[in-house]
Scaffold this motif. Structure first.
Motif, short mmCIF file in Angstrom:
data_model
loop_
_atom_site.label_atom_id
_atom_site.label_comp_id
_atom_site.label_asym_id
_atom_site.label_seq_id
_atom_site.Cartn_x
_atom_site.Cartn_y
_atom_site.Cartn_z
N LEU A 75 38.35 64.48 112.44
CA LEU A 75 37.92 65.78 111.93
C LEU A 75 36.43 66.00 112.10
CD1 LEU A 75 40.02 65.49 108.68
CD2 LEU A 75 40.54 66.92 110.68
N ASP A 76 35.66 64.92 112.01
CA ASP A 76 34.23 65.07 112.17
C ASP A 76 33.58 63.71 112.35
OD1 ASP A 76 31.89 66.43 112.48
OD2 ASP A 76 31.80 67.23 110.43
N VAL A 87 27.72 74.58 105.19
CA VAL A 87 27.71 75.65 106.18
C VAL A 87 27.63 75.06 107.58
CG1 VAL A 87 26.34 77.55 107.12
CG2 VAL A 87 26.77 77.42 104.66
N ASP A 145 28.67 72.04 108.45
CA ASP A 145 29.98 71.45 108.71
C ASP A 145 30.95 72.52 109.20
OD1 ASP A 145 28.98 69.11 107.69
OD2 ASP A 145 30.21 69.10 105.88
N ARG A 146 30.92 73.62 108.51
CA ARG A 146 31.85 74.69 108.86
C ARG A 146 31.59 75.19 110.26
NH1 ARG A 146 31.96 80.04 105.22
NH2 ARG A 146 29.92 80.26 106.21
N ALA A 147 30.32 75.39 110.59
CA ALA A 147 29.99 75.88 111.92
C ALA A 147 30.49 74.91 112.99
CB ALA A 147 28.48 76.08 112.05
N LEU A 152 32.98 72.77 112.69
CA LEU A 152 34.43 72.81 112.75
C LEU A 152 34.92 74.05 113.48
CD1 LEU A 152 35.26 71.54 109.18
CD2 LEU A 152 36.06 70.53 111.31
N ARG A 153 34.22 75.14 113.30
CA ARG A 153 34.63 76.36 114.00
C ARG A 153 34.47 76.22 115.50
NH1 ARG A 153 32.75 81.84 111.09
NH2 ARG A 153 34.14 81.75 109.31
N ARG A 157 34.61 73.45 117.08
CA ARG A 157 35.64 72.51 117.52
C ARG A 157 36.99 73.20 117.59
NH1 ARG A 157 32.58 67.97 116.62
NH2 ARG A 157 33.57 67.01 114.84
N LEU A 158 37.25 74.05 116.62
CA LEU A 158 38.51 74.79 116.62
C LEU A 158 38.61 75.63 117.89
CD1 LEU A 158 40.87 75.16 114.56
CD2 LEU A 158 39.86 77.38 114.06
N THR A 159 37.51 76.26 118.24
CA THR A 159 37.50 77.06 119.45
C THR A 159 37.77 76.18 120.67
OG1 THR A 159 35.89 78.51 118.41
CG2 THR A 159 36.15 78.72 120.78
N LEU A 199 39.55 73.36 120.77
CA LEU A 199 40.96 72.95 120.83
C LEU A 199 41.87 74.13 121.11
CD1 LEU A 199 41.68 70.03 118.48
CD2 LEU A 199 39.93 70.35 120.18
N GLY A 200 41.45 75.30 120.65
CA GLY A 200 42.29 76.47 120.86
C GLY A 200 42.18 77.05 122.25
N ALA A 229 23.75 78.55 115.43
CA ALA A 229 24.36 78.53 114.10
C ALA A 229 23.36 78.55 112.95
CB ALA A 229 25.28 77.32 113.95
N GLN A 258 39.44 83.42 119.94
CA GLN A 258 39.88 82.41 118.97
C GLN A 258 39.61 82.94 117.58
OE1 GLN A 258 41.36 79.25 119.32
NE2 GLN A 258 41.57 79.46 117.09
N LEU A 304 39.05 82.31 113.84
CA LEU A 304 38.52 81.15 113.13
C LEU A 304 39.03 81.07 111.71
CD1 LEU A 304 34.91 81.66 114.44
CD2 LEU A 304 36.55 79.94 115.22
N GLU A 363 26.90 83.68 111.07
CA GLU A 363 26.45 82.31 110.84
C GLU A 363 26.30 81.68 112.22
OE1 GLU A 363 29.72 79.00 110.55
OE2 GLU A 363 29.33 79.99 108.64
N ASP A 364 27.12 82.10 113.12
CA ASP A 364 27.01 81.73 114.52
C ASP A 364 27.32 82.98 115.31
OD1 ASP A 364 29.76 81.90 113.93
OD2 ASP A 364 29.71 79.77 113.44
N LEU A 409 39.75 74.68 107.62
CA LEU A 409 39.44 74.48 109.04
C LEU A 409 39.90 73.11 109.51
CD1 LEU A 409 35.92 76.12 109.17
CD2 LEU A 409 37.88 76.75 110.57
N LEU A 465 42.34 72.44 112.46
CA LEU A 465 41.95 71.59 113.58
C LEU A 465 43.05 70.57 113.87
CD1 LEU A 465 39.34 71.23 115.31
CD2 LEU A 465 38.87 69.23 113.92
N LEU A 479 45.84 72.33 115.75
CA LEU A 479 45.59 72.58 117.18
C LEU A 479 45.52 71.28 117.96
CD1 LEU A 479 43.46 75.69 117.71
CD2 LEU A 479 45.50 75.34 116.37
N GLY A 490 45.73 79.02 119.04
CA GLY A 490 45.53 78.55 120.41
C GLY A 490 46.79 78.63 121.25
#
Lengths: 243, 243
Positions: free
Chosen positions: A78-79, A131, A133-135, A137-138, A140-142, A144-145, A234, B76, B78, B91-92, B137, B141, B144, B189
DNA sequence: CGATACCTTGATCGATCTCAATGTCGGTGG
DNA sequence: CCACCGACATTGAGATCGATCAAGGTATCG
């Protein structure tokens, strides 16, 4: 298991802490360092690949990572956690393990809560970390997606390089990364074999090379391009605290 | 573009706010609601599919979502935002759009920061929301990275159902979900076609049906099983504030 | 009635997974 | 010093899941 002589430094006095400028407590003025020390409940050293059981800690040296497994036994990382990062365990079913030998300061939950409840700046510093962390993860989500294997790998390598740079742990052209290919794979939702092929392709194309624990960025532009790198770094909008 | 008569309620007085029990300001005692009102800089109504430009707001009615695009133009999603959620834009590089018609309270960044800097409980409430965002998230994650299409869809549907339940917007067996299949696909995704096939498979197997904006959970156990649902409901470890 | 947005289905293609070896290198015991 | 071992990296071939491309179908709205 192998003991080896431990090259891992242990955290010492909070006043002179080398990672504090990047850590939760960076907002506490030097005059009040004493209050930090009272939150620290232990100093610990955990060897590579061992699980970390403490539920809140500030990493001092080495890398760690958070992960879960799906019921069918596949691991998702996850991180990754670098020195200075505040890490919380069991926010959900996630585990935290040491990636390399690590040392860290265990924080007492209740005393930390009390401190934050008394010092809004500290609470905001905590929020600031969240914040970020969230950025991450976002992003990373992008990955994987919507990115293919090469893009994912390139993106993660750039992210880690950037995080290290900010702490002075990397130069413009590369950095030491203590990851195995399996970590990349499990963070990126790839099989180890495919992660390997993606790395090979990056090397073949003269974009980047990641071997023997070292990343070398050969063509930054090509790499950012592949990764769909967002130039915007970010910016937290609400947590503009001092540092 | 279509005007229609607006069935979307606008937020009124903070003192009687229906979503406040789920929102950032839930920690502010009734006696001090006046301070909340001073943070609110506007009340807004944004129609479905329109972009939201305000950078910090509390959603009052309707759904919104945050999203990015990769350089090659793929979207994507989020996160989805429900009434009561605090949403931050930019934020980003992420955008926020209204999924349905929405109404919300715009918050003045500086005044909110000032309030949080004065009231640690509020800062912790903010952090609490961030911890929840992060947990969500991380789950996504994992989806995905390690779940197949049916698992991803099942998982997201369960997540949304759970979030709605907690706000009283769902019953045990189902809930209204204003999503299109394209939203599911872009959040997970997947291609729209494949998301459609996954939904069809869930329906065929008597697991769940999602049609015409309504989710019906036909076999909760099978669904949780498919989704690799973690029984642990993500407990924040540091932000045990009142509510 | 036509237009538009959304959903559904089928056929084919391709990226990535899986399975099965093989290669490499540092460390360890004999 | 050498043979072996275990951890990790690499390579190949075949199987799969999901993407893409291309039509239809359906419903709502003007």
């Amino acid at each position: 298991m192998v003991a080896k002589n431990s090259p891992i430094p242990l955290p010492g006095s909070c006043a002179a802490c080398a990672v504090r400028p990047f850590a939760l407590f960076r907002v506490v003025p030097q005059a009040r360092v004493g209050e930090i020390a009272r939150v620290r409940s232990a100093v610990r050293l955990v060897r590579a690949n061992e699980a970390i059981r403490d539920s809140v800690f500030t990493l001092y040296a080495g890398w760690a990572f958070s992960w879960t497994t799906t019921p069918d036994g596949r691991r998702q990382i996850l991180d990754f956690h670098l020195p200075g990062d505040l890490v919380e365990r069991s926010e959900d079913g996630a585990e935290v393990s040491a990636l390399t030998d690590t040392s860290f300061c265990v924080l007492a939950k209740d005393r930390l809560c009390e401190f934050m409840g008394r010092d809004p700046g500290l609470a905001l510093s905590y929020a600031d970390g969240l914040v970020r962390d969230r950025a991450r993860l976002r992003e990373r989500l992008t990955s994987l997606g919507r990115r293919d294997a090469m893009g994912r790998v390139a993106h993660l390598l750039l992210e880690l390089h950037g995080r290290l740079s900010r702490r002075g742990g990397a130069d413009r052209t590369g950095a030491p990364l203590p990851l195995k290919q399996a970590h990349l794979a499990d963070a990126l939702g790839l099989s180890v074999e495919h992660a390997n092929r993606a790395l090979a392709a990056l090397r073949r194309d003269g974009v980047a090379s990641f071997q023997k624990g070292r990343l070398d960025i050969l063509d930054r532009t090509a790499m950012e391009d592949l990764a769909g790198w967002s130039t915007t770094p970010a910016q937290p909008v609400l947590t503009r605290i001092g540092a």
